[in-house]
Each structure stands twice: as C-alpha cells, then as structure tokens.
Write a protein that holds these residues in place. Structure first.
Motif, PDB file in Angstrom:
ATOM      1  N   VAL A  11       3.037 -17.702 -14.803  1.00  0.00           N
ATOM      2  CA  VAL A  11       3.320 -16.484 -13.701  1.00  0.00           C
ATOM      3  C   VAL A  11       4.406 -15.362 -14.666  1.00  0.00           C
ATOM      4  CG1 VAL A  11       3.385 -17.770 -11.810  1.00  0.00           C
ATOM      5  CG2 VAL A  11       5.503 -17.813 -13.124  1.00  0.00           C
ATOM      6  N   ILE A  12       4.093 -14.222 -14.356  1.00  0.00           N
ATOM      7  CA  ILE A  12       4.567 -13.040 -15.036  1.00  0.00           C
ATOM      8  C   ILE A  12       5.637 -12.681 -13.885  1.00  0.00           C
ATOM      9  CG2 ILE A  12       4.515 -10.666 -15.605  1.00  0.00           C
ATOM     10  CD1 ILE A  12       1.784 -11.097 -16.647  1.00  0.00           C
ATOM     11  N   ALA A  13       7.052 -12.485 -14.326  1.00  0.00           N
ATOM     12  CA  ALA A  13       8.106 -11.696 -13.779  1.00  0.00           C
ATOM     13  C   ALA A  13       7.716 -10.156 -13.604  1.00  0.00           C
ATOM     14  CB  ALA A  13       9.354 -11.948 -14.092  1.00  0.00           C
ATOM     15  N   THR A  14       7.203  -9.442 -12.453  1.00  0.00           N
ATOM     16  CA  THR A  14       6.560  -8.012 -12.817  1.00  0.00           C
ATOM     17  C   THR A  14       7.771  -7.059 -13.151  1.00  0.00           C
ATOM     18  OG1 THR A  14       6.468  -7.806 -10.475  1.00  0.00           O
ATOM     19  CG2 THR A  14       4.550  -8.658 -11.515  1.00  0.00           C
ATOM     20  N   LYS A  15       9.108  -7.336 -12.737  1.00  0.00           N
ATOM     21  CA  LYS A  15      10.110  -6.295 -12.895  1.00  0.00           C
ATOM     22  C   LYS A  15      10.656  -6.639 -14.184  1.00  0.00           C
ATOM     23  CE  LYS A  15      14.137  -4.882 -10.183  1.00  0.00           C
ATOM     24  NZ  LYS A  15      14.897  -5.230  -8.964  1.00  0.00           N
ATOM     25  N   PRO A  16      10.992  -5.531 -15.182  1.00  0.00           N
ATOM     26  CA  PRO A  16      11.615  -5.803 -16.324  1.00  0.00           C
ATOM     27  C   PRO A  16      13.049  -6.368 -16.178  1.00  0.00           C
ATOM     28  CG  PRO A  16      10.842  -3.582 -16.030  1.00  0.00           C
ATOM     29  CD  PRO A  16      10.623  -4.175 -14.671  1.00  0.00           C
ATOM     30  N   VAL A  17      13.135  -7.207 -17.170  1.00  0.00           N
ATOM     31  CA  VAL A  17      14.458  -7.997 -17.297  1.00  0.00           C
ATOM     32  C   VAL A  17      15.342  -7.494 -18.484  1.00  0.00           C
ATOM     33  CG1 VAL A  17      13.546  -9.865 -16.011  1.00  0.00           C
ATOM     34  CG2 VAL A  17      13.573 -10.147 -18.676  1.00  0.00           C
ATOM     35  N   ASP A  18      16.536  -7.946 -18.450  1.00  0.00           N
ATOM     36  CA  ASP A  18      17.607  -7.653 -19.427  1.00  0.00           C
ATOM     37  C   ASP A  18      17.227  -8.587 -20.487  1.00  0.00           C
ATOM     38  OD1 ASP A  18      19.669  -7.144 -21.227  1.00  0.00           O
ATOM     39  OD2 ASP A  18      21.266  -7.562 -19.985  1.00  0.00           O
ATOM     40  N   PHE A  19      16.794  -7.901 -21.760  1.00  0.00           N
ATOM     41  CA  PHE A  19      16.571  -8.761 -22.742  1.00  0.00           C
ATOM     42  C   PHE A  19      17.502  -9.714 -23.664  1.00  0.00           C
ATOM     43  CE2 PHE A  19      12.079  -9.282 -22.110  1.00  0.00           C
ATOM     44  CZ  PHE A  19      11.198  -9.206 -23.191  1.00  0.00           C
ATOM     45  N   ARG A  20      18.671  -9.401 -23.259  1.00  0.00           N
ATOM     46  CA  ARG A  20      19.871  -9.938 -24.090  1.00  0.00           C
ATOM     47  C   ARG A  20      19.960 -11.317 -23.503  1.00  0.00           C
ATOM     48  NH1 ARG A  20      24.167  -5.376 -22.808  1.00  0.00           N
ATOM     49  NH2 ARG A  20      22.991  -5.672 -20.739  1.00  0.00           N
ATOM     50  N   LYS A  21      19.363 -11.688 -22.313  1.00  0.00           N
ATOM     51  CA  LYS A  21      19.427 -12.914 -21.604  1.00  0.00           C
ATOM     52  C   LYS A  21      18.649 -13.995 -22.607  1.00  0.00           C
ATOM     53  CE  LYS A  21      19.470 -11.585 -16.798  1.00  0.00           C
ATOM     54  NZ  LYS A  21      20.755 -12.077 -16.437  1.00  0.00           N
ATOM     55  N   PHE A  39      12.215 -25.987 -14.391  1.00  0.00           N
ATOM     56  CA  PHE A  39      12.156 -27.092 -15.046  1.00  0.00           C
ATOM     57  C   PHE A  39      10.768 -27.703 -14.594  1.00  0.00           C
ATOM     58  CE2 PHE A  39      16.638 -26.117 -14.869  1.00  0.00           C
ATOM     59  CZ  PHE A  39      16.880 -25.889 -16.187  1.00  0.00           C
ATOM     60  N   THR A  40       9.785 -27.093 -14.209  1.00  0.00           N
ATOM     61  CA  THR A  40       8.596 -27.727 -13.552  1.00  0.00           C
ATOM     62  C   THR A  40       7.514 -27.666 -14.769  1.00  0.00           C
ATOM     63  OG1 THR A  40       7.705 -25.789 -12.773  1.00  0.00           O
ATOM     64  CG2 THR A  40       8.889 -27.130 -11.381  1.00  0.00           C
ATOM     65  N   GLY A  41       7.441 -26.926 -15.800  1.00  0.00           N
ATOM     66  CA  GLY A  41       6.513 -26.935 -16.726  1.00  0.00           C
ATOM     67  C   GLY A  41       5.594 -25.642 -16.664  1.00  0.00           C
ATOM     68  N   THR A  42       6.047 -24.703 -15.477  1.00  0.00           N
ATOM     69  CA  THR A  42       5.518 -23.517 -15.374  1.00  0.00           C
ATOM     70  C   THR A  42       5.855 -22.392 -16.508  1.00  0.00           C
ATOM     71  OG1 THR A  42       5.280 -23.970 -13.104  1.00  0.00           O
ATOM     72  CG2 THR A  42       5.417 -21.477 -13.875  1.00  0.00           C
ATOM     73  N   VAL A  43       5.029 -21.717 -17.082  1.00  0.00           N
ATOM     74  CA  VAL A  43       5.411 -20.906 -17.995  1.00  0.00           C
ATOM     75  C   VAL A  43       5.773 -19.587 -17.271  1.00  0.00           C
ATOM     76  CG1 VAL A  43       4.768 -19.327 -20.146  1.00  0.00           C
ATOM     77  CG2 VAL A  43       4.056 -21.650 -19.858  1.00  0.00           C
ATOM     78  N   PHE A  44       6.996 -19.137 -17.801  1.00  0.00           N
ATOM     79  CA  PHE A  44       7.534 -17.684 -16.932  1.00  0.00           C
ATOM     80  C   PHE A  44       7.423 -16.613 -18.009  1.00  0.00           C
ATOM     81  CE2 PHE A  44       9.219 -21.062 -14.242  1.00  0.00           C
ATOM     82  CZ  PHE A  44       8.979 -20.563 -12.977  1.00  0.00           C
ATOM     83  N   VAL A  45       6.738 -15.539 -17.614  1.00  0.00           N
ATOM     84  CA  VAL A  45       6.640 -14.361 -18.762  1.00  0.00           C
ATOM     85  C   VAL A  45       7.592 -13.325 -18.411  1.00  0.00           C
ATOM     86  CG1 VAL A  45       5.353 -12.841 -20.000  1.00  0.00           C
ATOM     87  CG2 VAL A  45       4.323 -15.363 -19.433  1.00  0.00           C
ATOM     88  N   PHE A  46       8.317 -12.630 -19.082  1.00  0.00           N
ATOM     89  CA  PHE A  46       9.440 -11.621 -19.006  1.00  0.00           C
ATOM     90  C   PHE A  46       8.888 -10.422 -19.488  1.00  0.00           C
ATOM     91  CE2 PHE A  46      11.416 -15.476 -17.993  1.00  0.00           C
ATOM     92  CZ  PHE A  46      11.788 -15.466 -16.440  1.00  0.00           C
ATOM     93  N   ARG A  47       9.100  -9.356 -19.166  1.00  0.00           N
ATOM     94  CA  ARG A  47       8.885  -7.992 -19.962  1.00  0.00           C
ATOM     95  C   ARG A  47      10.090  -7.302 -20.183  1.00  0.00           C
ATOM     96  NH1 ARG A  47       5.832  -3.373 -16.813  1.00  0.00           N
ATOM     97  NH2 ARG A  47       7.111  -2.033 -18.755  1.00  0.00           N
ATOM     98  N   ALA A  48      10.193  -6.565 -21.035  1.00  0.00           N
ATOM     99  CA  ALA A  48      11.640  -5.754 -21.307  1.00  0.00           C
ATOM    100  C   ALA A  48      11.139  -4.230 -20.524  1.00  0.00           C
ATOM    101  CB  ALA A  48      11.825  -5.643 -22.565  1.00  0.00           C
TER     102      ALA A  48
END
Length: 117
Positions: A11-21, A39-48
């Motif tokens: 899954v992609i988080a469509t809103k940009p996140v703070d990449f210092r996290k 903690f389910t094994g789902t891959v979370f994708v984040f964008r800057a």
C-alpha cells in the motif's frame, strides 16, 4: 532488492511524509494516521515532498525493515496527493521502485486449474 514474496500486500500512503522519520516514526504514522497495523507484513510505501524519494516499511516477522531509495536524475510516478492509502500489486510496485510508470503495468489474472493432470 530483497523483498518478501509476491503475496504480500503493498500500500502507498498517497500524502507526502516527513522523511526525517525512521522505523518507529513511520510505524506510529501507520498506526495513528493511516489506521492500519504496521506489524502484519504489509509493505507501506511513503513518498517525500520531492517526488524523487521513497521509503518502505514492513514487518518481516523478526523486526521492522525500512528501505530508502532516491532517484538521481528522474522522479517516481506517484498517484495524486490526497489523504489515504492506495494498493498496488507486486508488478506495479516493482515498476514504481524501478522508476517506471506503474500505471502502465497490468498483472495477469490467472485462475488456478480445477484439477491436476
């Protein structure tokens, strides 16, 4: 890239996140803002904010794995910015991670055979 099987949910988080996290900050974001369990094994994708960077976070059963990728001369093809999540299949994710336009990738849908020969 070392990546879990193609049966894992991406899954992609469509809103940009703070990449210092880091690991914990992204896991907290998944739980508190996206309302999903990290903690389910789902891959979370984040964008800057800059479309040339991505981070992914997933639980492999023993710990949180975080990967970071920056394209040097191009940008990733991201979905429109909005709140929420969007699912990708494995082929679309591979295209995105490679810097290709994932919207042009279609996975084959194959029904399992009814009987073995």
């Amino acid at each position: 890239m070392i990546f879990p099987s193609n049966r894992v949910r991406i899954v992609i988080a469509t809103k940009p996140v703070d990449f210092r996290k880091g690991h914990d900050g992204l896991a907290a974001l998944v739980k508190n803002e996206l309302r999903k369990e990290p903690f389910t094994g789902t891959v979370f994708v984040f964008r800057a904010k800059r479309a040339d960077r991505l981070k992914l976070l997933y639980w492999d059963g023993t710990g949180l794995v975080m990967a970071y990728k920056r394209l040097e001369e191009h940008t990733f093809s991201w979905p429109a910015i909005r709140d929420g999540l969007m699912s990708l299949n494995h082929a679309q994710f591979e295209a995105l991670f490679s810097g290709l336009d994932w919207r042009k990738v279609r996975a084959l849908t194959v029904r399992p055979p009814t009987a073995a020969e």
